[in-house]
Structures are given as C-alpha cells and as structure tokens.
Design a protein around this motif. Structure first.
Motif, PDB file in Angstrom:
ATOM      1  N   THR A  76       0.817  -1.204   0.000  1.00  0.00           N
ATOM      2  CA  THR A  76       0.000   0.000   0.000  1.00  0.00           C
ATOM      3  C   THR A  76       0.856   1.261   0.000  1.00  0.00           C
ATOM      4  O   THR A  76       0.407   2.303  -0.481  1.00  0.00           O
ATOM      5  N   HIS A  77       2.091   1.176   0.515  1.00  0.00           N
ATOM      6  CA  HIS A  77       3.013   2.313   0.507  1.00  0.00           C
ATOM      7  C   HIS A  77       4.349   1.853   1.067  1.00  0.00           C
ATOM      8  O   HIS A  77       4.490   0.686   1.456  1.00  0.00           O
ATOM      9  N   ALA A  78       5.325   2.744   1.072  1.00  0.00           N
ATOM     10  CA  ALA A  78       6.613   2.463   1.709  1.00  0.00           C
ATOM     11  C   ALA A  78       6.464   2.761   3.198  1.00  0.00           C
ATOM     12  O   ALA A  78       6.432   3.917   3.614  1.00  0.00           O
ATOM     13  N   HIS A  79       6.374   1.744   3.990  1.00  0.00           N
ATOM     14  CA  HIS A  79       6.034   1.858   5.410  1.00  0.00           C
ATOM     15  C   HIS A  79       7.196   2.444   6.215  1.00  0.00           C
ATOM     16  O   HIS A  79       8.357   2.165   5.935  1.00  0.00           O
ATOM     17  N   ALA A  80       6.855   3.204   7.241  1.00  0.00           N
ATOM     18  CA  ALA A  80       7.860   3.766   8.140  1.00  0.00           C
ATOM     19  C   ALA A  80       7.918   3.045   9.473  1.00  0.00           C
ATOM     20  O   ALA A  80       8.755   3.372  10.310  1.00  0.00           O
ATOM     21  N   ASP A  81       7.042   2.065   9.681  1.00  0.00           N
ATOM     22  CA  ASP A  81       6.963   1.410  10.990  1.00  0.00           C
ATOM     23  C   ASP A  81       7.341  -0.060  10.960  1.00  0.00           C
ATOM     24  O   ASP A  81       7.400  -0.704  11.990  1.00  0.00           O
ATOM     25  N   HIS A  82       7.574  -0.606   9.770  1.00  0.00           N
ATOM     26  CA  HIS A  82       8.066  -1.979   9.694  1.00  0.00           C
ATOM     27  C   HIS A  82       8.824  -2.178   8.396  1.00  0.00           C
ATOM     28  O   HIS A  82       8.615  -1.458   7.421  1.00  0.00           O
ATOM     29  N   LEU A  83       9.722  -3.139   8.397  1.00  0.00           N
ATOM     30  CA  LEU A  83      10.425  -3.527   7.183  1.00  0.00           C
ATOM     31  C   LEU A  83       9.514  -4.450   6.386  1.00  0.00           C
ATOM     32  O   LEU A  83       8.856  -5.324   6.949  1.00  0.00           O
ATOM     33  N   THR A  84       9.466  -4.265   5.079  1.00  0.00           N
ATOM     34  CA  THR A  84       8.621  -5.114   4.267  1.00  0.00           C
ATOM     35  C   THR A  84       9.272  -6.468   3.981  1.00  0.00           C
ATOM     36  O   THR A  84      10.486  -6.547   3.778  1.00  0.00           O
ATOM     37  N   GLY A  85       8.443  -7.495   3.940  1.00  0.00           N
ATOM     38  CA  GLY A  85       8.901  -8.831   3.577  1.00  0.00           C
ATOM     39  C   GLY A  85       8.728  -9.131   2.104  1.00  0.00           C
ATOM     40  O   GLY A  85       8.896 -10.283   1.681  1.00  0.00           O
ATOM     41  N   ALA A  86       8.438  -8.098   1.282  1.00  0.00           N
ATOM     42  CA  ALA A  86       8.096  -8.338  -0.120  1.00  0.00           C
ATOM     43  C   ALA A  86       9.224  -9.018  -0.885  1.00  0.00           C
ATOM     44  O   ALA A  86       8.991  -9.971  -1.643  1.00  0.00           O
ATOM     45  N   ASP A  87      10.454  -8.545  -0.721  1.00  0.00           N
ATOM     46  CA  ASP A  87      11.549  -9.111  -1.507  1.00  0.00           C
ATOM     47  C   ASP A  87      11.835 -10.557  -1.111  1.00  0.00           C
ATOM     48  O   ASP A  87      12.153 -11.389  -1.975  1.00  0.00           O
ATOM     49  N   VAL A  88      11.721 -10.874   0.162  1.00  0.00           N
ATOM     50  CA  VAL A  88      11.928 -12.262   0.591  1.00  0.00           C
ATOM     51  C   VAL A  88      10.872 -13.162  -0.038  1.00  0.00           C
ATOM     52  O   VAL A  88      11.178 -14.256  -0.536  1.00  0.00           O
ATOM     53  N   ILE A  89       9.626 -12.711  -0.061  1.00  0.00           N
ATOM     54  CA  ILE A  89       8.562 -13.511  -0.664  1.00  0.00           C
ATOM     55  C   ILE A  89       8.792 -13.661  -2.162  1.00  0.00           C
ATOM     56  O   ILE A  89       8.631 -14.749  -2.732  1.00  0.00           O
ATOM     57  N   ARG A  90       9.191 -12.587  -2.820  1.00  0.00           N
ATOM     58  CA  ARG A  90       9.491 -12.672  -4.256  1.00  0.00           C
ATOM     59  C   ARG A  90      10.617 -13.670  -4.519  1.00  0.00           C
ATOM     60  O   ARG A  90      10.533 -14.481  -5.454  1.00  0.00           O
ATOM     61  N   THR A  91      11.652 -13.632  -3.706  1.00  0.00           N
ATOM     62  CA  THR A  91      12.777 -14.545  -3.883  1.00  0.00           C
ATOM     63  C   THR A  91      12.353 -15.995  -3.686  1.00  0.00           C
ATOM     64  O   THR A  91      12.774 -16.901  -4.425  1.00  0.00           O
ATOM     65  N   ARG A  92      11.504 -16.237  -2.700  1.00  0.00           N
ATOM     66  CA  ARG A  92      11.079 -17.614  -2.405  1.00  0.00           C
ATOM     67  C   ARG A  92      10.058 -18.157  -3.396  1.00  0.00           C
ATOM     68  O   ARG A  92      10.036 -19.361  -3.673  1.00  0.00           O
ATOM     69  N   THR A  93       9.188 -17.285  -3.909  1.00  0.00           N
ATOM     70  CA  THR A  93       8.032 -17.772  -4.676  1.00  0.00           C
ATOM     71  C   THR A  93       8.002 -17.307  -6.122  1.00  0.00           C
ATOM     72  O   THR A  93       7.257 -17.880  -6.934  1.00  0.00           O
ATOM     73  N   GLY A  94       8.736 -16.262  -6.448  1.00  0.00           N
ATOM     74  CA  GLY A  94       8.662 -15.682  -7.778  1.00  0.00           C
ATOM     75  C   GLY A  94       7.519 -14.708  -7.965  1.00  0.00           C
ATOM     76  O   GLY A  94       7.353 -14.133  -9.051  1.00  0.00           O
ATOM     77  N   ALA A  95       6.705 -14.472  -6.936  1.00  0.00           N
ATOM     78  CA  ALA A  95       5.570 -13.554  -7.056  1.00  0.00           C
ATOM     79  C   ALA A  95       6.067 -12.128  -7.248  1.00  0.00           C
ATOM     80  O   ALA A  95       6.912 -11.654  -6.481  1.00  0.00           O
ATOM     81  N   PRO A  96       5.558 -11.402  -8.250  1.00  0.00           N
ATOM     82  CA  PRO A  96       5.997 -10.022  -8.476  1.00  0.00           C
ATOM     83  C   PRO A  96       5.469  -9.078  -7.405  1.00  0.00           C
ATOM     84  O   PRO A  96       4.429  -9.318  -6.793  1.00  0.00           O
ATOM     85  N   ILE A  97       6.178  -7.976  -7.218  1.00  0.00           N
ATOM     86  CA  ILE A  97       5.817  -6.962  -6.228  1.00  0.00           C
ATOM     87  C   ILE A  97       5.196  -5.773  -6.947  1.00  0.00           C
ATOM     88  O   ILE A  97       5.771  -5.229  -7.898  1.00  0.00           O
ATOM     89  N   GLY A  98       4.021  -5.337  -6.479  1.00  0.00           N
ATOM     90  CA  GLY A  98       3.356  -4.170  -7.031  1.00  0.00           C
ATOM     91  C   GLY A  98       3.198  -3.079  -5.996  1.00  0.00           C
ATOM     92  O   GLY A  98       3.017  -3.348  -4.799  1.00  0.00           O
ATOM     93  N   ILE A  99       3.235  -1.808  -6.445  1.00  0.00           N
ATOM     94  CA  ILE A  99       3.126  -0.654  -5.564  1.00  0.00           C
ATOM     95  C   ILE A  99       2.638   0.533  -6.399  1.00  0.00           C
ATOM     96  O   ILE A  99       2.702   0.503  -7.638  1.00  0.00           O
ATOM     97  N   GLY A 100       2.136   1.565  -5.761  1.00  0.00           N
ATOM     98  CA  GLY A 100       1.692   2.753  -6.470  1.00  0.00           C
ATOM     99  C   GLY A 100       2.834   3.450  -7.189  1.00  0.00           C
ATOM    100  O   GLY A 100       3.975   3.480  -6.709  1.00  0.00           O
ATOM    101  N   GLU A 101       2.538   4.055  -8.341  1.00  0.00           N
ATOM    102  CA  GLU A 101       3.576   4.635  -9.184  1.00  0.00           C
ATOM    103  C   GLU A 101       4.278   5.832  -8.536  1.00  0.00           C
ATOM    104  O   GLU A 101       5.404   6.170  -8.912  1.00  0.00           O
ATOM    105  N   LYS A 102       3.654   6.468  -7.551  1.00  0.00           N
ATOM    106  CA  LYS A 102       4.269   7.625  -6.900  1.00  0.00           C
ATOM    107  C   LYS A 102       5.373   7.219  -5.935  1.00  0.00           C
ATOM    108  O   LYS A 102       5.981   8.075  -5.279  1.00  0.00           O
ATOM    109  N   ILE A 103       5.674   5.938  -5.831  1.00  0.00           N
ATOM    110  CA  ILE A 103       6.777   5.478  -4.987  1.00  0.00           C
ATOM    111  C   ILE A 103       8.078   6.161  -5.380  1.00  0.00           C
ATOM    112  O   ILE A 103       8.985   6.323  -4.553  1.00  0.00           O
TER     113      ILE A 103
END
Length: 292
Positions: A76-103
């Motif tokens: 939903t956004h680049a969080h300031a209160d936790h580290l995201t697990g998105a890259d670990v999940i992508r590495t393990r499963t191949g699932a792509p990561i999506g985010i709003g273009e204003k990132i």
C-alpha cells in the motif's frame, strides 16, 4: 489469524504482527485459489540489528495450507513502521511486487537522505507500479487501484470485490486516521482521500493496515470494518475539512517518529531488499544524525 468471506468476494486472512501493530493480508479468489499478499512484514530486532522471517513464514504457510496460488505481493506504501517482507517472498516464490507509481517520490526523498547510491527514483526494484484507476485480475476477481495519498504521497488502496484494503489512510473507527507529517504527507490531502473512500458502497468491507487499542475502550485488536462504520470514525464524523486539518496537524506535532523509521525506509525503498554488501560482505543500515 482470522478468516472472513462472503459470496462473490475475496477470502481474507488477516495476520497481526504485535511488534509493529501491522496487519498483513492474504487475499484469495474462492473460485480459482489465486492469491495476493498485502503489506508483508520482515521481522527486525533493532537492538541486535537482525532480521528474521517468522511473519513471512506464517503467511506463506497459510498460502500452502489453503492450497492457494500466490500471484502477487502488493504494497500500500513504503512503510515507516516496519520492514517489508516483499523481496523475501518474491525470492522464495517468484511472485511479483506491485506498488503505487508515486513510490518514485519516496525513493527520491529517502534515497537522498540515506545517500543510497544504489537507489534510483524510477521504481525498477518493483515489478509493477500502478496509476490511479489501474485494474488487473486476481483469478476471477477484479482489482482496482485507488491512489489514496495524505499519509504519504505514494499511498494506494486496493479494491478487490466487496473489500478495500486502505493501508494507513484509515484506522478502526474508534482509533482515527493516519499521521500526515512524513515527507510528502499532507492532512488536507488525506481529508480528500478519506472522502473518496467513504464514497464507496456503505457495505463494502474495509481492511486497515494497523490497529492500536484506544485508551478507553476495547481490549482486543481488530482490523475489519465497513465504509458505513468508518463514517462514524472519531477523527471524521462531524468534522468539516478545515477542522479535520487543524486536528490532524496538531496531533501530528505531538507524535515521535516511529521506532523503525530509519531502518524501515532504507529497506522499503528497495522493495524489501537489504542495502548492498560492502567489500567485507557485511551489510549496513545508516543512521543520519539529526536528520528527522
């Protein structure tokens, strides 16, 4: 862990992380088993500067136990209160990561703050970026991306069937709304974002990104409400725009930075990847002194 479902709507599993008060969602199409993970958490011990994957393991175990096919990781956004697990999940499963273009705006601000030479403000570390109104499929379910800024300039919400995942724009009705004092945040913008969400059908399920217990009230964490119930949100009900802005800005002025803001944003602008290793093989997080 809770499960909620309705006919012709996504199955939703909410996994609450007590360390950061974050809710990670596993969202699935009942007809096809296609699934997405929204806002995953990479566990981080700030005293030891050590990451671990208990929260990621938990959500991936839920994917496996339900026989689902993971198709996307959504932020939903680049969080300031936790580290995201998105890259670990992508590495393990191949699932792509999506985010709003204003990132890209957030990458520019915090890439400069951390003097992160490897971070370019072009979102290439993410697999998909979404404009306001972008649409795609999750199995047979339609997903619509709503640009919902105010907390940060890059925030998006995901409308999936009869559910909308609003990140930090709204909290539970008895707790209020998100702070707007991060770079690019704006209370007036958040007010208009909230009106956009409240214009959705009243019966639509709303899934919030965090829950905190009010000082006087319930003693259990919750993260599902409805658009109709959010119209009685304690920060919104009966407050015209200028009054909301004054309240939000005064409240934000009393808030300390989130405990994990510096490590979290260094990782999250990289889609969850850790900073590149030095020649020694060690990785370092930076603490820019007197910078926030």
């Amino acid at each position: 862990m809770t499960l909620s479902a309705a006919a012709n709507s996504p199955d939703v599993v909410g996994l609450f992380d007590p360390a950061t008060h974050t809710v990670t969602y596993l969202v699935a199409d009942p007809a096809t088993g296609a699934a997405a993970i929204i806002d995953p958490v990479l566990d981080y011990d700030p005293a030891a500067a050590r990451t671990s994957t208990g929260s990621i393991d938990r959500v991936l175990n839920a994917v496996r136990d339900r026989g689902l096919k993971l198709e996307r990781v959504l932020e939903t956004h680049a969080h300031a209160d936790h580290l995201t697990g998105a890259d670990v999940i992508r590495t393990r499963t191949g699932a792509p990561i999506g985010i709003g273009e204003k990132i890209t705006r957030v990458q520019k601000t915090f890439g400069d703050l951390f003097e992160a030479a490897d971070v370019t403000p072009d979102a290439v570390v993410f697999d998909e970026t979404y404009a306001d109104g972008a649409r795609f499929k999750l199995g047979e379910l339609a997903v619509e991306v709503m640009h919902t800024p105010g907390h940060t300039p890059a925030c998006v919400s995901y409308r999936i069937g009869d559910a909308v995942f609003v990140g930090d724009a709204l909290f539970m009705p008895d707790y209020g709304t998100a702070r707007c004092d991060f770079p690019g945040g704006d209370a007036r913008t958040l007010y208009h974002t909230i009106q956009k969400i409240l214009a959705l059908p009243e019966a639509m399920r709303v899934f919030v990104g965090h829950d905190y217990l009010p000082q006087d009230g319930r003693t259990e964490f919750h993260w599902e409400t409805t658009v109709g119930e959010e119209k009685a949100n304690i920060h919104i009900a009966g407050r015209p725009e200028d009054e909301f802005v004054a309240m939000r800005e005064a409240r934000d002025a009393t808030l300390a930075p989130p405990q994990l803001i510096l490590p979290a944003l260094q990782v999250n602008i990289r889609a969850g990847a850790l900073p590149p290793a030095e020649a020694s093989g060690k990785r370092f997080l930076k603490l820019p002194l007197n910078a926030i």
